[in-house]
Design a protein around this motif. Structure first.
Motif, PDB file in Angstrom:
ATOM      1  N   UNK A 135       0.822  -1.217   0.000  1.00  0.00           N
ATOM      2  CA  UNK A 135       0.000   0.000   0.000  1.00  0.00           C
ATOM      3  C   UNK A 135       0.850   1.258   0.000  1.00  0.00           C
ATOM      4  N   UNK A 136       0.206   2.368  -0.377  1.00  0.00           N
ATOM      5  CA  UNK A 136       0.887   3.653  -0.459  1.00  0.00           C
ATOM      6  C   UNK A 136      -0.110   4.774  -0.223  1.00  0.00           C
ATOM      7  N   UNK A 137       0.221   5.715   0.662  1.00  0.00           N
ATOM      8  CA  UNK A 137      -0.624   6.890   0.855  1.00  0.00           C
ATOM      9  C   UNK A 137      -0.496   7.812  -0.357  1.00  0.00           C
ATOM     10  N   UNK A 138      -1.626   8.331  -0.827  1.00  0.00           N
ATOM     11  CA  UNK A 138      -1.634   9.211  -2.000  1.00  0.00           C
ATOM     12  C   UNK A 138      -2.329  10.518  -1.628  1.00  0.00           C
ATOM     13  N   UNK A 145       3.772  10.161  -9.618  1.00  0.00           N
ATOM     14  CA  UNK A 145       3.415   9.039 -10.491  1.00  0.00           C
ATOM     15  C   UNK A 145       4.515   7.989 -10.574  1.00  0.00           C
ATOM     16  N   UNK A 146       5.766   8.420 -10.484  1.00  0.00           N
ATOM     17  CA  UNK A 146       6.880   7.463 -10.564  1.00  0.00           C
ATOM     18  C   UNK A 146       6.881   6.525  -9.360  1.00  0.00           C
ATOM     19  N   UNK A 147       6.693   7.094  -8.167  1.00  0.00           N
ATOM     20  CA  UNK A 147       6.658   6.269  -6.958  1.00  0.00           C
ATOM     21  C   UNK A 147       5.453   5.337  -6.988  1.00  0.00           C
ATOM     22  N   UNK A 148       4.313   5.857  -7.428  1.00  0.00           N
ATOM     23  CA  UNK A 148       3.104   5.044  -7.510  1.00  0.00           C
ATOM     24  C   UNK A 148       3.315   3.857  -8.453  1.00  0.00           C
ATOM     25  N   UNK A 149       3.893   4.122  -9.611  1.00  0.00           N
ATOM     26  CA  UNK A 149       4.127   3.055 -10.585  1.00  0.00           C
ATOM     27  C   UNK A 149       5.111   2.029 -10.049  1.00  0.00           C
ATOM     28  N   UNK A 150       6.156   2.509  -9.375  1.00  0.00           N
ATOM     29  CA  UNK A 150       7.186   1.614  -8.857  1.00  0.00           C
ATOM     30  C   UNK A 150       6.669   0.766  -7.697  1.00  0.00           C
ATOM     31  N   UNK A 151       5.906   1.391  -6.794  1.00  0.00           N
ATOM     32  CA  UNK A 151       5.456   0.698  -5.577  1.00  0.00           C
ATOM     33  C   UNK A 151       4.222  -0.162  -5.825  1.00  0.00           C
ATOM     34  N   UNK A 152       3.286   0.343  -6.648  1.00  0.00           N
ATOM     35  CA  UNK A 152       2.015  -0.359  -6.827  1.00  0.00           C
ATOM     36  C   UNK A 152       1.865  -0.991  -8.203  1.00  0.00           C
ATOM     37  N   UNK A 153       2.330  -0.286  -9.235  1.00  0.00           N
ATOM     38  CA  UNK A 153       2.081  -0.748 -10.592  1.00  0.00           C
ATOM     39  C   UNK A 153       0.616  -0.571 -10.955  1.00  0.00           C
ATOM     40  N   UNK A 154       0.259  -0.917 -12.163  1.00  0.00           N
ATOM     41  CA  UNK A 154      -1.133  -0.832 -12.606  1.00  0.00           C
ATOM     42  C   UNK A 154      -1.612  -2.223 -13.024  1.00  0.00           C
ATOM     43  N   UNK A 193      -3.590   3.821  -1.833  1.00  0.00           N
ATOM     44  CA  UNK A 193      -3.557   2.907  -2.962  1.00  0.00           C
ATOM     45  C   UNK A 193      -3.011   1.562  -2.513  1.00  0.00           C
ATOM     46  N   UNK A 194      -3.575   0.469  -3.038  1.00  0.00           N
ATOM     47  CA  UNK A 194      -3.150  -0.876  -2.642  1.00  0.00           C
ATOM     48  C   UNK A 194      -3.118  -1.795  -3.849  1.00  0.00           C
ATOM     49  N   UNK A 195      -2.324  -2.846  -3.740  1.00  0.00           N
ATOM     50  CA  UNK A 195      -2.291  -3.863  -4.780  1.00  0.00           C
ATOM     51  C   UNK A 195      -3.707  -4.326  -5.090  1.00  0.00           C
TER      52      UNK A 195
END
Length: 359
Positions: A135-138, A145-154, A193-195
């Motif tokens: 998970x990641x706080x947004x 967007x880079x951290x989101x993509x790296x940590x969670x992906x789509x 955001x979470x997997x």
């Protein structure tokens, strides 16, 4: 002898379900008093459930407690079943500040409540375990967007860090979808955001007394009422679900709550609903823990797991209550159906399938 019970937030489906559990499926003789902040709340006018109802100020209003205390004195209220999260938070904060509750109530400690109402705080406490998804706080005003993509992906799953009924929930497919979703949800101050987990949506109900787990039961949410009006398909109100027997889910729920208990330094006490979602391999991950019941608790009561009755008996006569642990077990194949303005139905899933096949 009647027990006079105050139920808060009667405009919502969960308090209605609690009231029906007590009036229809318990051995108790009860007199119910209802409150809500909204004068248009349907529950305020359900005379078949409540002997008396009141419109009260919101939990953050300076007149909240004086209003409640007068109602409790005037109606000779024995105990309260507090449900809306804002009121749960206010009742526990009030006690934390050294005040006495005006009647009996079964609620967790404030330090536990505040860590569960905010999903990001709960996830932070459990992040080094295998209990919660990645998970990641947004923050809406600081999107990286880079951290989101790296940590969670789509794809990944996004939702509000607080609130219920699937607030701010959506499966995010790409960065454009994320930006659009945040734009059309201006009232959400923080997201998590979470997997993305595509499997079953499960619920575990747990009743604790002074640090001891004493009752539990499990269920599955399959479909949601008015799901088409929510982009995520989740409205927080189950239309079709199953009553299931899964001790492993209870084990995972208790493990998570024990870590929350340790972090707060306070004993678990009260009722909790732990929500899980399974990954593609059927492994459940904890998504949130509610410090209250949920809307289909009456169906549990109809099947023999009447947590509302348990809470009343525990508060009224704790010395006579059986504190030995019990997992409520259901008949196989039990499902429930719910809809807007309709009486819930408890039935066998095989009967449902027969009707579909013969249609």
């Amino acid at each position: 002898m009647n027990v006079t019970i105050l139920i808060n937030g009667v405009g919502g489906p969960t308090p209605r379900s609690i009231a029906r559990s007590l009036l229809r499926f318990s051995k108790l003789k009860v007199r119910l008093i209802g409150t809500d902040v909204n004068p248009l709340a349907h529950g305020l006018y359900e005379k078949d459930l409540y002997s008396k109802t009141y419109v009260i100020p919101s939990a953050d209003n300076s007149n909240y407690w004086s209003t409640l205390e007068k109602i409790i004195i005037d109606e000779k209220v024995d105990l309260a079943i507090v449900q809306p999260e804002l009121e749960v938070l206010e009742w526990t904060r009030y006690k934390y500040q050294g005040n006495d509750w005006p009647c009996k109530v079964l609620l967790p400690d404030y330090d536990i409540v505040k860590n569960l109402i905010d999903k990001s705080l709960m996830t932070k406490i459990l992040e080094d375990t295998d209990l919660v998804p990645n998970s990641l706080n947004i923050s809406p005003d600081k999107i990286n967007l880079e951290i989101i993509k790296k940590k969670l992906g789509y794809p990944f799953w996004i939702r509000s860090t607080s609130g219920s009924s699937g607030l701010g929930s959506l499966k995010i497919e790409d960065s454009a979808s994320l930006k659009n979703w945040i734009t059309i949800n201006p009232n959400v101050s923080n997201f998590i955001g979470s997997t993305y987990l595509p499997g079953r949506n499960l619920a575990c109900k747990l009743l604790f007394h002074e640090g001891k787990l004493i009752r539990s039961a499990t269920g599955e949410r399959v479909n949601y009422i008015m799901s088409k009006v929510a982009p995520s398909g989740i409205t927080g109100n189950t239309s079709f679900g199953r009553l299931i027997n899964e001790p492993k889910l209870i084990e995972l729920s208790e493990k998570a709550l024990r870590l929350i208990e340790k972090n707060a330094g306070k004993k678990l006490h009260g009722f909790f609903t732990a929500d899980f979602k399974e990954n593609e391999n059927g492994k459940p991950y904890l998504t949130e823990i509610n410090v209250r019941m949920v809307a289909f608790n009456m169906l549990f009561a109809a099947a023999g797991a009447n947590f509302s009755e348990d809470i009343v008996n525990l508060l009224q006569n704790p010395k006579a209550f059986d504190l030995n642990y019990r997992m409520y077990k259901f008949e196989s194949d039990l499902i429930f159906l719910r809809d807007v303005d309709a009486e819930p139905i408890l039935m066998k899933e095989t009967d449902l399938l027969d009707k579909v096949e013969n249609h």
